[in-house]
Design a protein around this motif. Structure first.
Motif, mmCIF file in Angstrom:
data_model
loop_
_atom_site.group_PDB
_atom_site.id
_atom_site.type_symbol
_atom_site.label_atom_id
_atom_site.label_comp_id
_atom_site.label_asym_id
_atom_site.label_seq_id
_atom_site.Cartn_x
_atom_site.Cartn_y
_atom_site.Cartn_z
ATOM 1 N N UNK A 164 0.812 -1.199 0.000
ATOM 2 C CA UNK A 164 0.000 0.000 0.000
ATOM 3 C C UNK A 164 0.853 1.258 0.000
ATOM 4 N N UNK A 165 1.808 1.341 -0.876
ATOM 5 C CA UNK A 165 2.546 2.587 -1.010
ATOM 6 C C UNK A 165 1.691 3.537 -1.822
ATOM 7 N N UNK A 166 1.731 4.818 -1.473
ATOM 8 C CA UNK A 166 0.830 5.798 -2.072
ATOM 9 C C UNK A 166 0.862 5.840 -3.583
ATOM 10 N N UNK A 167 2.036 5.900 -4.195
ATOM 11 C CA UNK A 167 2.119 6.021 -5.641
ATOM 12 C C UNK A 167 1.583 4.809 -6.371
ATOM 13 N N UNK A 168 1.960 3.610 -5.927
ATOM 14 C CA UNK A 168 1.530 2.375 -6.594
ATOM 15 C C UNK A 168 0.028 2.199 -6.443
ATOM 16 N N UNK A 169 -0.491 2.435 -5.254
ATOM 17 C CA UNK A 169 -1.930 2.287 -5.015
ATOM 18 C C UNK A 169 -2.732 3.236 -5.906
ATOM 19 N N UNK A 170 -2.258 4.450 -6.066
ATOM 20 C CA UNK A 170 -2.956 5.413 -6.916
ATOM 21 C C UNK A 170 -3.014 4.918 -8.357
ATOM 22 N N UNK A 171 -1.873 4.457 -8.882
ATOM 23 C CA UNK A 171 -1.832 4.016 -10.277
ATOM 24 C C UNK A 171 -2.633 2.745 -10.500
ATOM 25 N N UNK A 172 -2.642 1.841 -9.544
ATOM 26 C CA UNK A 172 -3.441 0.619 -9.680
ATOM 27 C C UNK A 172 -4.921 0.980 -9.686
ATOM 28 N N UNK A 173 -5.333 1.865 -8.784
ATOM 29 C CA UNK A 173 -6.734 2.287 -8.732
ATOM 30 C C UNK A 173 -7.130 3.000 -10.021
ATOM 31 N N UNK A 174 -6.261 3.878 -10.502
ATOM 32 C CA UNK A 174 -6.567 4.599 -11.747
ATOM 33 C C UNK A 174 -6.659 3.633 -12.922
ATOM 34 N N UNK A 175 -5.770 2.649 -12.981
ATOM 35 C CA UNK A 175 -5.796 1.666 -14.067
ATOM 36 C C UNK A 175 -7.068 0.830 -14.021
ATOM 37 N N UNK A 176 -7.457 0.398 -12.821
ATOM 38 C CA UNK A 176 -8.704 -0.366 -12.681
ATOM 39 C C UNK A 176 -9.916 0.479 -13.090
ATOM 40 N N UNK A 177 -9.929 1.734 -12.658
ATOM 41 C CA UNK A 177 -11.047 2.612 -13.010
ATOM 42 C C UNK A 177 -11.108 2.822 -14.521
#
Length: 166
Positions: free
Chosen positions: A134-147
């Motif tokens: 749950x590092x901030x940068x990776x979590x953001x990009x994974x969420x954006x990619x899923x969305x």
């Protein structure tokens, strides 16, 4: 039935898009600082510091506690949001190299290798205690990619549904 599914798809798409967005400024037109300032009152044992970044992010230090913050200077006030909470508003002014936050004078802290090492040590402890992955940068990009993937799926699905009707 198809109307209900379409409405549900649009609602899911909107929710995913909102979850995938990075936080914006607290106030439109706000300005940012760049540097570190600290306040210390030994009579009451209070030590507070801020490390402000020019992108509106930063850290708040209270004793040995470190909190990530989002901040902005706007119309004579500084807005500081700790974590995911709402922003607290304090009066703000510059006094030479120092700044006044809520009437307290924070002294400018020039670059100090020892301070930088201790800040890095505190931040690395926080990362060790964070749940894995749950590092901030990776979590953001994974969420954006899923969305983004869900949006593409829903657009294709809605287009096929309405194309069959025509």
């Amino acid at each position: 039935m198809k109307r209900i599914l379409s409405a549900a798809a649009i609602a899911v798409m909107a929710i995913l898009l909102l979850c995938g967005c990075a936080p914006g400024p607290i106030n439109q037109g706000e300005t940012y600082l760049d540097g570190a300032w600290y306040f210390s009152d030994e009579t009451i044992g209070l030590n507070v510091g801020y490390n402000f970044f020019p992108d509106g992010g930063g850290y708040q230090f209270i004793g040995s506690t470190v909190n990530p913050i989002r901040y902005g200077v706007f119309e004579g006030n500084i807005y500081i949001a700790v974590g995911d909470g709402g922003a607290d508003v304090f009066s703000f002014a510059r006094n030479g190299e120092h700044i006044l936050i809520g009437g307290l004078e924070y002294l400018y802290a020039p670059e100090d290798a020892g301070a930088a090492e201790s800040i890095e040590a505190i931040l690395s402890k926080e990362e060790e205690n964070a749940p894995s992955g749950e590092t901030g940068g990776v979590l953001f990009y994974v969420t954006a990619l899923l969305a983004f993937g869900v949006v593409i799926f829903l657009v294709v699905w809605v287009a096929r549904t309405f194309r069959k009707k025509v």
